[in-house]
Design a protein around this motif. Structure first.
Motif, PDB file in Angstrom:
ATOM      1  N   SER A  15       0.747  -1.505   0.110  1.00  0.00           N
ATOM      2  CA  SER A  15       0.475   0.212   0.168  1.00  0.00           C
ATOM      3  C   SER A  15       1.037   1.196  -0.519  1.00  0.00           C
ATOM      4  N   SER A  16       2.339   1.660   0.515  1.00  0.00           N
ATOM      5  CA  SER A  16       2.940   2.683  -0.236  1.00  0.00           C
ATOM      6  C   SER A  16       5.002   2.296  -0.347  1.00  0.00           C
ATOM      7  N   CYS A  17       4.981   2.860  -1.445  1.00  0.00           N
ATOM      8  CA  CYS A  17       5.937   2.581  -2.164  1.00  0.00           C
ATOM      9  C   CYS A  17       7.367   3.093  -1.071  1.00  0.00           C
ATOM     10  N   GLU A  18       6.579   3.503   0.081  1.00  0.00           N
ATOM     11  CA  GLU A  18       8.058   3.779   0.886  1.00  0.00           C
ATOM     12  C   GLU A  18       8.682   2.481   1.643  1.00  0.00           C
ATOM     13  N   ILE A  19       7.738   2.430   2.236  1.00  0.00           N
ATOM     14  CA  ILE A  19       7.862   0.690   2.738  1.00  0.00           C
ATOM     15  C   ILE A  19       9.224   0.003   2.648  1.00  0.00           C
ATOM     16  N   PHE A  20      10.370  -0.525   3.400  1.00  0.00           N
ATOM     17  CA  PHE A  20      11.590  -0.787   3.643  1.00  0.00           C
ATOM     18  C   PHE A  20      11.113  -2.085   3.412  1.00  0.00           C
ATOM     19  N   VAL A  21      11.546  -2.845   2.139  1.00  0.00           N
ATOM     20  CA  VAL A  21      11.311  -3.929   2.130  1.00  0.00           C
ATOM     21  C   VAL A  21      12.645  -4.994   1.894  1.00  0.00           C
ATOM     22  N   THR A  22      12.836  -6.180   2.630  1.00  0.00           N
ATOM     23  CA  THR A  22      14.355  -6.708   2.491  1.00  0.00           C
ATOM     24  C   THR A  22      14.214  -7.782   1.495  1.00  0.00           C
ATOM     25  N   PRO A  23      14.816  -8.166   0.662  1.00  0.00           N
ATOM     26  CA  PRO A  23      14.668  -9.461  -0.523  1.00  0.00           C
ATOM     27  C   PRO A  23      14.287 -10.173  -0.129  1.00  0.00           C
ATOM     28  N   ASN A  24      15.237 -10.978   0.845  1.00  0.00           N
ATOM     29  CA  ASN A  24      14.687 -12.358   1.268  1.00  0.00           C
ATOM     30  C   ASN A  24      13.041 -12.565   2.806  1.00  0.00           C
ATOM     31  N   SER A  25      12.362 -11.696   2.606  1.00  0.00           N
ATOM     32  CA  SER A  25      11.374 -11.715   3.398  1.00  0.00           C
ATOM     33  C   SER A  25      10.674 -11.383   3.100  1.00  0.00           C
ATOM     34  N   THR A 171      24.377 -21.178   4.349  1.00  0.00           N
ATOM     35  CA  THR A 171      23.351 -21.513   2.680  1.00  0.00           C
ATOM     36  C   THR A 171      22.061 -22.369   3.466  1.00  0.00           C
ATOM     37  N   GLU A 172      22.087 -23.688   4.687  1.00  0.00           N
ATOM     38  CA  GLU A 172      21.719 -24.245   4.609  1.00  0.00           C
ATOM     39  C   GLU A 172      20.793 -23.460   5.942  1.00  0.00           C
ATOM     40  N   LEU A 173      20.617 -22.693   6.902  1.00  0.00           N
ATOM     41  CA  LEU A 173      19.731 -21.955   7.472  1.00  0.00           C
ATOM     42  C   LEU A 173      18.715 -21.386   6.849  1.00  0.00           C
ATOM     43  N   HIS A 174      18.945 -20.755   6.103  1.00  0.00           N
ATOM     44  CA  HIS A 174      18.704 -20.019   4.968  1.00  0.00           C
ATOM     45  C   HIS A 174      17.444 -20.388   4.471  1.00  0.00           C
ATOM     46  N   SER A 175      18.091 -21.840   3.845  1.00  0.00           N
ATOM     47  CA  SER A 175      17.207 -22.685   2.810  1.00  0.00           C
ATOM     48  C   SER A 175      15.695 -22.635   3.732  1.00  0.00           C
ATOM     49  N   GLN A 176      16.240 -23.059   5.431  1.00  0.00           N
ATOM     50  CA  GLN A 176      15.669 -23.468   5.998  1.00  0.00           C
ATOM     51  C   GLN A 176      14.107 -22.787   6.745  1.00  0.00           C
ATOM     52  N   LEU A 177      14.393 -20.921   6.407  1.00  0.00           N
ATOM     53  CA  LEU A 177      14.240 -19.818   7.164  1.00  0.00           C
ATOM     54  C   LEU A 177      13.046 -19.768   6.324  1.00  0.00           C
ATOM     55  N   GLN A 178      13.446 -20.593   4.385  1.00  0.00           N
ATOM     56  CA  GLN A 178      12.115 -19.101   3.490  1.00  0.00           C
ATOM     57  C   GLN A 178      11.187 -20.954   3.376  1.00  0.00           C
ATOM     58  N   LYS A 179      11.219 -21.717   3.684  1.00  0.00           N
ATOM     59  CA  LYS A 179      10.359 -22.684   4.457  1.00  0.00           C
ATOM     60  C   LYS A 179       9.176 -22.271   5.125  1.00  0.00           C
ATOM     61  N   ARG A 180       9.224 -21.167   5.904  1.00  0.00           N
ATOM     62  CA  ARG A 180       8.454 -20.742   6.975  1.00  0.00           C
ATOM     63  C   ARG A 180       7.549 -19.591   7.033  1.00  0.00           C
ATOM     64  N   ARG A 181       7.313 -18.840   7.844  1.00  0.00           N
ATOM     65  CA  ARG A 181       6.270 -17.360   8.246  1.00  0.00           C
ATOM     66  C   ARG A 181       6.361 -17.640   9.426  1.00  0.00           C
ATOM     67  N   THR A 182       6.720 -16.693  10.163  1.00  0.00           N
ATOM     68  CA  THR A 182       6.284 -15.842  11.146  1.00  0.00           C
ATOM     69  C   THR A 182       5.453 -15.422  11.662  1.00  0.00           C
ATOM     70  N   PRO A 183       5.039 -15.302  13.251  1.00  0.00           N
ATOM     71  CA  PRO A 183       3.556 -14.821  13.768  1.00  0.00           C
ATOM     72  C   PRO A 183       3.621 -13.192  12.573  1.00  0.00           C
ATOM     73  N   LEU A 184       3.604 -12.831  12.666  1.00  0.00           N
ATOM     74  CA  LEU A 184       3.491 -11.398  11.233  1.00  0.00           C
ATOM     75  C   LEU A 184       3.407 -11.513  10.177  1.00  0.00           C
ATOM     76  N   GLY A 185       3.631 -12.820   9.710  1.00  0.00           N
ATOM     77  CA  GLY A 185       3.192 -13.038   8.183  1.00  0.00           C
ATOM     78  C   GLY A 185       3.928 -12.387   8.053  1.00  0.00           C
ATOM     79  N   LEU A 186       5.662 -12.497   8.246  1.00  0.00           N
ATOM     80  CA  LEU A 186       6.853 -12.788   7.617  1.00  0.00           C
ATOM     81  C   LEU A 186       7.752 -13.457   7.243  1.00  0.00           C
TER      82      LEU A 186
END
Length: 392
Positions: A15-25, A171-186
């Motif tokens: 909804s806003s182009c000013e939001i800081f967005v990180t590439p991996n989340s 590399t392995e930790l990152h791969s595992q994190l990509q399969k999940r979502r947090t309580p904030l939907g991230l």
């Protein structure tokens, strides 16, 4: 704990182009052009009953002054086991529940840190092939059980023989994190704090949301040194004794990582809510000595203000962009040079981040700036300055 479905988070993000967005989340919920990631040492967190000591209570935190919270830190042993979470330990259930609930109620991602200075031997073993999988499972388990939004990896130091294991671990930790979502939907964040091995982070930068440089603890009364600031932005062209090697600075560390190939938008620098107190024979930066002064490290800002600050002793190094106190007593042993971050140096650092177009800053740590005995409105002057600069 307040939860946000993924769909709502996506609506907020786009909804806003000013939001800081990180590439991996999926993205951060806060609308900022830079990140401010605030470390909070769990031992300084006052959250009874299990965290009934500590300087800073949960309810005194101004959540609008930063974008992410890093809760510090769980250590790891050689088998990949994280330190226990139980009442009256540094990470107690009451502390974790308090900080995670408060963070999420203010739409703030809260990560937990793993490692830290003094945990090298355990960390170095835990990332080896025999322990790595269990280590990663332990991280994921803590993250999901307690509702954290990611993990901050603080391996200090990273030695040459650790590099291949470290790369495999991330590399392995990152791969595992990509399969999940947090309580904030991230998608869970993966961040790091480092001063080591720029080439590794140039290779791994796509795995990290933030690569934060610990641009403090830059000086000490060591052989061949001169007195120097704890956390300057620039060296100001100043060098070591009998050398053309520049004294350390945030800028020199940033340039080192940029030269190695780390993208500028992944880099952050440090704001220190602590300082260093030099006593004996030095009264400011760039002085040498015959008898080495004593140096007290990691003195909280609130202690500096209470025990050392006198307006007439305040100095500003315009070239280094650093504040200090200079006390030139007649008795040599009582001469003092006190290097610390203040409101002026915070402004200089955030200006530097924007001018350099890098990602953001970290704060080490929130509790250091909290003056609990100060009158209302003056208890967290440093954090309020960060807030003003973040949102301008």
């Amino acid at each position: 704990m307040k939860k946000f479905p993924i769909l709502i988070s996506l609506i907020l993000i786009f909804s806003s182009c000013e939001i800081f967005v990180t590439p991996n989340s999926v993205g951060s919920i806060k609308e900022t052009d830079i990140w401010v990631s605030a470390y909070f040492g769990a031992w300084n967190h006052h959250a009874p009953p299990g965290g009934n000591w500590g300087n800073l209570p949960t309810e005194e935190i101004d959540w609008d002054a930063f974008t992410h919270l890093f809760y510090f830190a769980l250590t790891v042993d050689q088998n990949g086991n994280l330190a226990p979470i139980k009442e009256y330990e540094t990470f107690s259930p009451s502390r974790i529940k308090s900080i995670v609930s408060a963070a999420h109620s203010h739409n703030t991602p809260v990560l937990f840190s793993v490692g830290g200075w003094g945990n090298y031997s355990g960390f170095s073993e835990a990332i080896k092939s025999d322990s790595r999988e269990h280590f990663i499972r332990s991280i994921i388990m803590v993250m999901e059980k307690w509702g954290f939004d990611g993990v901050d990896i603080d391996m200090e130091p990273i030695k040459p023989h650790d590099e291949e294991n470290y790369k495999a671990f991330i590399t392995e930790l990152h791969s595992q994190l990509q399969k999940r979502r947090t309580p904030l939907g991230l998608t869970p964040y993966l961040t790091t704090a480092t001063n080591w091995s720029p080439n590794i982070f140039a290779e791994l930068h796509t795995k990290f949301d933030q690569i934060n440089l610990m641009t403090y603890d830059f000086s000490g009364a060591w052989e061949g040194w001169v007195s120097w600031h704890n956390s300057p932005v620039y060296s100001g062209g100043k060098t070591f004794l009998d050398s053309d090697r520049p004294l350390p600075s945030a800028n020199s560390e940033v340039e080192k990582f940029l030269k190695a190939g780390v993208p500028k938008e992944k880099l952050g620098i440090g704001i220190d809510f602590y300082g260093y107190v030099w006593s004996g024979f030095v009264t400011g930066p760039l002085q040498n000595w015959t008898i080495p002064p004593t140096v007290q490290s990691n003195v909280p800002y609130h202690q500096i203000m209470k025990e050392y600050f006198e307006k007439e002793n305040y100095q500003w190094d315009a070239e280094a962009k650093a504040a200090y106190l200079s006390k030139d007593h007649l008795i040599p042993l009582y001469k003092q040079f006190i290097s610390y971050d203040d409101e002026k140096s915070i402004e200089a650092k955030i200006n530097y981040v924007r001018e350099k177009n890098i990602g953001g800053v970290i704060i080490w740590d929130l509790s250091g700036g909290y003056q609990k005995e100060a009158p209302k409105g003056k208890k967290d002057l440093l954090l309020q300055k960060v807030k003003k600069e973040l949102h301008r």
